[in-house]
Design an enzyme around this catalytic site. Structure first.
Site: not given
Length: 260
Positions: A8, A39-40, A67-68, A150, A175, A177
């Site tokens: 991520d 995604e982040n 999820n984002h 994720h 996810h 991290h």
């Protein structure tokens, strides 16, 4: 076939870290495919066109989400126009922008990259186990398959890996991290790593400034998380070799484990 998967990318510092280290990582390992979870990338929540282009320019071939995925409105157009950007395949409904799988040709072989999202302690998407089975069943038999799962729960990640063991080549979690120390080959040949870790701030807490995270635990009140803009950097990734005997190696670059 060798691939690199980078965990991520967290905010602009994560982009900077990727720009700094990914070319060196690729020069060392010489992968045929490089996959990055982005995604982040947009200040910790989703991805915009700017970050999408920066990650590609840094050396990614495929960008996965989580999820984002839909936190930034412009991502819908990006997903529709770019088959190298994929979101979790198990979003419910038939009108979800983009796709949860992409297939890349590597010399005479094909690699399918699948993005799925867990449901334990996360938003209740469709069943990732069933969705994975549907996607795999529709792929040509000789296709190599890599899954970015994720998910929050270690048990859910492991359960999906064991469920798909022998039907896919690799499953790596994202996810949480924090890179886990369990890279291994399952009994039917699938390689698995619970979580590959993150890319960005090394001195914060899973990518955010430590003070804001500590404050939240001390006060038990909502606290605005802040991302570091200037900090020591880390990049967490894994190297996956797909052949008759699949192999996986988890790798880190940070101030305590410098690049060699």
């Amino acid at each position: 076939m060798r691939l690199i998967f980078v965990g991520d990318v967290m905010g602009q510092l994560g982009i900077q870290t990727l720009q700094t280290y990914l070319p060196q990582i690729k020069a060392k390992w010489r992968p045929q495919v490089t996959i990055v979870n982005g995604e982040n990338a947009a200040n910790g929540r989703g991805i915009k066109e700017k970050q999408f282009k920066e990650i590609l320019k840094a050396g990614a071939d495929v960008i996965t989400l989580g999820n984002h995925a839909f936190d930034q409105s412009e991502v819908q157009d990006l997903l529709q126009k770019n088959d190298n950007l994929i979101r979790p395949a198990n979003y419910p409904g038939n009108a979800v922008p983009g796709s949860g799988v992409t297939v890349k040709q590597v010399n005479q072989e094909h690699l399918a990259v699948i993005n799925l999202q867990g449901r334990a302690m996360m938003n209740p998407l469709d069943d990732p186990f069933q969705k994975a089975q549907e996607i795999i069943g529709a792929l040509p038999k000789e296709t190599k398959i890599f899954v970015d799962f994720h998910a929050e729960a270690t048990s859910e990640k492991a359960a999906l890996a064991y469920y798909l063991d022998g039907r896919i080549d690799a499953l790596v979690g994202t996810h949480t991290h924090v890179q886990t120390n369990d890279a291994r080959t399952l009994s039917n040949g699938t390689v698995f790593l619970t979580d590959v870790g993150m890319t960005g701030d090394y001195d914060g807490i899973i990518g955010v400034k430590s003070a804001s995270s500590v404050r939240r635990f001390l006060t038990q009140r909502p606290t605005r998380y802040e991302l570091a803009e200037h900090s020591r950097m880390q990049i967490n990734y894994c190297v996956v070799d797909l052949s008759q005997t699949n192999k996986i190696q988890a790798c880190q670059i940070n101030p305590d484990q410098p690049f060699i």
